[in-house]
Write a protein that holds these residues in place. Structure first.
Motif, PDB file in Angstrom:
ATOM      1  N   GLY A   1      65.781  30.105  51.438  1.00  0.00           N
ATOM      2  CA  GLY A   1      66.189  31.350  52.058  1.00  0.00           C
ATOM      3  C   GLY A   1      66.788  32.309  51.054  1.00  0.00           C
ATOM      4  O   GLY A   1      67.457  31.894  50.115  1.00  0.00           O
ATOM      5  N   GLY A   2      66.555  33.605  51.238  1.00  0.00           N
ATOM      6  CA  GLY A   2      67.165  34.585  50.351  1.00  0.00           C
ATOM      7  C   GLY A   2      66.313  35.813  50.196  1.00  0.00           C
ATOM      8  O   GLY A   2      65.543  36.185  51.067  1.00  0.00           O
ATOM      9  N   ILE A   3      66.456  36.478  49.021  1.00  0.00           N
ATOM     10  CA  ILE A   3      65.744  37.735  48.783  1.00  0.00           C
ATOM     11  C   ILE A   3      64.694  37.596  47.687  1.00  0.00           C
ATOM     12  O   ILE A   3      63.865  38.478  47.509  1.00  0.00           O
ATOM     13  CB  ILE A   3      66.724  38.877  48.435  1.00  0.00           C
ATOM     14  CG1 ILE A   3      67.565  38.522  47.202  1.00  0.00           C
ATOM     15  CG2 ILE A   3      67.616  39.166  49.625  1.00  0.00           C
ATOM     16  CD1 ILE A   3      68.461  39.662  46.737  1.00  0.00           C
ATOM     17  N   GLY A   4      64.721  36.495  46.908  1.00  0.00           N
ATOM     18  CA  GLY A   4      63.654  36.236  45.969  1.00  0.00           C
ATOM     19  C   GLY A   4      63.824  36.814  44.579  1.00  0.00           C
ATOM     20  O   GLY A   4      62.975  37.562  44.106  1.00  0.00           O
ATOM     21  N   ILE A   5      64.939  36.466  43.891  1.00  0.00           N
ATOM     22  CA  ILE A   5      65.108  36.906  42.507  1.00  0.00           C
ATOM     23  C   ILE A   5      65.644  35.755  41.656  1.00  0.00           C
ATOM     24  O   ILE A   5      66.424  34.934  42.117  1.00  0.00           O
ATOM     25  CB  ILE A   5      66.068  38.116  42.370  1.00  0.00           C
ATOM     26  CG1 ILE A   5      67.399  37.868  43.097  1.00  0.00           C
ATOM     27  CG2 ILE A   5      65.418  39.390  42.813  1.00  0.00           C
ATOM     28  CD1 ILE A   5      68.422  38.967  42.859  1.00  0.00           C
ATOM     29  N   GLU A   6      65.197  35.716  40.405  1.00  0.00           N
ATOM     30  CA  GLU A   6      65.760  34.829  39.391  1.00  0.00           C
ATOM     31  C   GLU A   6      66.843  35.629  38.683  1.00  0.00           C
ATOM     32  O   GLU A   6      66.604  36.756  38.239  1.00  0.00           O
ATOM     33  CB  GLU A   6      64.688  34.398  38.387  1.00  0.00           C
ATOM     34  CG  GLU A   6      63.518  33.657  38.990  1.00  0.00           C
ATOM     35  CD  GLU A   6      63.827  32.199  39.254  1.00  0.00           C
ATOM     36  OE1 GLU A   6      64.778  31.681  38.648  1.00  0.00           O
ATOM     37  OE2 GLU A   6      63.114  31.587  40.064  1.00  0.00           O
ATOM     38  N   VAL A   7      68.061  35.062  38.568  1.00  0.00           N
ATOM     39  CA  VAL A   7      69.177  35.840  38.037  1.00  0.00           C
ATOM     40  C   VAL A   7      69.953  35.059  36.984  1.00  0.00           C
ATOM     41  O   VAL A   7      69.878  33.834  36.895  1.00  0.00           O
ATOM     42  CB  VAL A   7      70.147  36.277  39.160  1.00  0.00           C
ATOM     43  CG1 VAL A   7      69.484  37.226  40.119  1.00  0.00           C
ATOM     44  CG2 VAL A   7      70.709  35.066  39.902  1.00  0.00           C
ATOM     45  N   GLY A   8      70.698  35.807  36.193  1.00  0.00           N
ATOM     46  CA  GLY A   8      71.648  35.256  35.245  1.00  0.00           C
ATOM     47  C   GLY A   8      72.909  36.096  35.293  1.00  0.00           C
ATOM     48  O   GLY A   8      73.066  36.962  36.168  1.00  0.00           O
ATOM     49  N   MET A   9      73.829  35.861  34.348  1.00  0.00           N
ATOM     50  CA  MET A   9      75.101  36.591  34.342  1.00  0.00           C
ATOM     51  C   MET A   9      75.262  37.289  33.000  1.00  0.00           C
ATOM     52  O   MET A   9      74.978  36.701  31.950  1.00  0.00           O
ATOM     53  CB  MET A   9      76.255  35.620  34.574  1.00  0.00           C
ATOM     54  CG  MET A   9      77.468  36.230  35.238  1.00  0.00           C
ATOM     55  SD  MET A   9      77.206  36.382  37.027  1.00  0.00           S
ATOM     56  CE  MET A   9      78.805  36.994  37.559  1.00  0.00           C
ATOM     57  N   GLU A  10      75.709  38.538  33.017  1.00  0.00           N
ATOM     58  CA  GLU A  10      75.985  39.253  31.779  1.00  0.00           C
ATOM     59  C   GLU A  10      77.133  40.215  31.997  1.00  0.00           C
ATOM     60  O   GLU A  10      77.099  41.044  32.914  1.00  0.00           O
ATOM     61  CB  GLU A  10      74.738  39.997  31.282  1.00  0.00           C
ATOM     62  CG  GLU A  10      74.968  40.719  29.965  1.00  0.00           C
ATOM     63  CD  GLU A  10      73.691  41.295  29.386  1.00  0.00           C
ATOM     64  OE1 GLU A  10      73.640  42.523  29.194  1.00  0.00           O
ATOM     65  OE2 GLU A  10      72.756  40.513  29.140  1.00  0.00           O
ATOM     66  N   ASP A  11      78.154  40.097  31.149  1.00  0.00           N
ATOM     67  CA  ASP A  11      79.338  40.957  31.244  1.00  0.00           C
ATOM     68  C   ASP A  11      79.937  40.966  32.638  1.00  0.00           C
ATOM     69  O   ASP A  11      80.423  42.001  33.123  1.00  0.00           O
ATOM     70  CB  ASP A  11      78.999  42.393  30.821  1.00  0.00           C
ATOM     71  CG  ASP A  11      78.583  42.483  29.353  1.00  0.00           C
ATOM     72  OD1 ASP A  11      79.079  41.654  28.567  1.00  0.00           O
ATOM     73  OD2 ASP A  11      77.771  43.350  29.012  1.00  0.00           O
TER      74      ASP A  11
END
Length: 477
Positions: free
Chosen positions: A100-110
């Motif tokens: 379930g969700g919106i469908g993005i691959e993510v990471g973290m920056e700043d």
């Protein structure tokens, strides 16, 4: 001082217990135990105690320890992270191709959520969310101060519920607000189309548990009208996935037992070779889907399409096919994620995702922070325009490519000495491909349609031209 000493010992015990629970090898565990930094742990205990006593609001022990673990991991590299029970469950479900969700691959920056890649045909993709977008607000909650796990949890939700993302995008003067409707994300990882008589198009959007078997099915479907004359394997914007699936897909095009990739890390069990054999691409007692391959799968002329959104498992496949000269790699340089993450379960149905190794192509090339350079460079549009994409080397705390200083040694010391059944080609410099000349002032043409195998897809058109040229050469008397 007695209290500080006691707190330090408690924290040392907690951290020691965590390390033991990760099931590292006995050698690594022994090394960690003997080098436990007592002074630093005492400082940690002092900070822990100061927060407990003086922070403006009460904070539970579990919350503080969880944040400490998250901080340790997130500052190692962009891909190591702590998974709470919900995130761990989502990860397990996601590898099966439905979540379930919106469908993005993510990471973290700043402190912000950075979009690595939207997953094809999902709410985020359809709404125009782009690689490199920085999400600074989720509904009314600022992302700054949240962990990546917390931010992802807020983006998850019941199907048909709405979520508003506030995005910073390079080149845009004002923030962009996007309202999305969550849905159950069912990722169809393999799609195909017979684009012309005898020429097939195979698209892999991500590497899931059943991707290898799906590739075999689609190859059979493409071959039903008659043997293929050429095949385009499209790995553009494929963020990766399961390593065994990448090995299985490679096995569909390479001789049995060919070396596909190798991994190398500090722990003994991080050093491994993966071959085109059932032991490395199957899990459990499943049927060997490679036995159902059409006869021409391992000999049909191939072009592999890649770009800056091709990452991880897709780079393993592209690198293997390139090293064996099994296919021409066409497009732009890939993302450059050449590290392996191991999911290590912890008590309470939680886990950590820890970077444990780097992986290498059959010729010993490290992809980390460098990517796969195509044999023929072709931009996304006829006038040389390409979407500016986030790459591994742009991420904070990314691992360096530790083989760049001696690339010749890396090739000479390839991870295995193959037998004749999986002989490697000699390492050769990659030829540069044609680029369209254009003035820098020219505006970029409209990017390709999202239609499967669209006729306006410039890179695909060039791939088909190459395959047709190969066909002409093969048919010459």
């Amino acid at each position: 001082m007695g209290k500080w000493k006691q707190a330090g010992l408690v924290c040392a015990g907690v951290l020691g217990g965590i390390l033991i629970s990760l099931q590292f090898s006995a050698l690594a565990e022994k090394e960690t135990r003997t080098s436990l930094p007592i002074e630093e742990l005492r400082t940690f205990a002092e900070v822990f105690n100061a927060i407990k006593k003086g922070y403006v609001e009460p904070v539970g022990d579990k919350t503080l320890i969880t944040h400490a673990i998250s901080g340790m991991l997130s500052n190692l590299d962009p891909h190591s992270t702590y998974l709470d029970a919900d995130a761990f469950k989502d990860l397990q479900v996601g590898t099966q191709g439905e979540f379930g969700g919106i469908g993005i691959e993510v990471g973290m920056e700043d402190g912000l959520v950075k979009v690595v890649s939207p997953i094809e045909d999902t709410p985020a993709d359809r709404a125009g969310v782009k690689p490199g977008d920085l999400i600074f607000k989720i509904d009314d909650t600022l992302v700054k101060g949240l962990t990546l796990t917390e931010a992802v949890k807020r983006m998850r939700g019941k199907p048909k519920s709405q979520i508003r993302l506030s995005i910073l995008r390079k080149g845009e003067a004002k923030p962009i607000d996007v309202t999305l409707t969550r849905e159950v994300i069912k990722v169809q990882s393999v799609k195909s189309k017979l684009v012309e008589d005898g020429f097939g198009y195979l698209r892999i959007t991500s590497f899931q548990e059943n991707t290898g078997a799906a590739v075999v099915k689609h190859l059979n479907d493409l071959s039903k009208p008659g043997p293929l004359k050429g095949l385009v394997l499209d790995l553009r914007n494929d963020p990766g996935g399961l390593l065994n699936s990448a090995v299985g897909v490679s096995a569909a095009f390479l001789p049995p037992d060919s070396l596909i990739t190798s991994t190398d890390g500090r722990a003994p069990d991080a050093k491994h070779e993966f071959h085109a054999s059932p032991a490395d691409y199957l899990r459990g007692s499943r049927e060997d889907y490679i036995k159902r391959l059409p006869a021409e799968a391992r000999t049909v002329p191939m072009v592999v399409l890649v770009n800056g959104g091709s990452a991880s498992a897709s780079e393993i496949v592209a690198g293997a096919l390139q090293d064996y000269k099994r296919a021409v790699v066409l497009g732009t340089t890939t993302f450059g994620k050449g590290s392996v993450q191991t999911v290590l379960p912890l008590p309470g149905n939680t886990a950590i995702k820890l970077t444990t190794a780097r992986y290498f192509t059959p010729l010993g090339r490290s992809i980390q922070a460098k990517g796969i350079d195509p044999d023929i460079v072709v931009e996304e549009t006829a006038n040389g325009g390409s979407t500016q994409r986030l790459r591994e080397a742009n991420l904070d705390h990314h691992l360096e490519n530790n083989s760049e200083a001696d690339s010749e040694t890396a090739v000479k010391e390839a991870p295995a000495k193959p037998s004749s059944s999986r002989a490697l080609p000699p390492a050769q410099p990659k030829p540069s491909g044609p680029k369209d000349n254009k003035d820098e002032g020219d505006e970029a043409a409209e990017l390709p349609s999202r239609e499967l195998a669209s006729k306006t897809d410039y890179q695909l058109t060039q791939a088909l031209n190459i395959l047709k040229g190969m066909q002409i050469i093969r048919n010459k008397p």
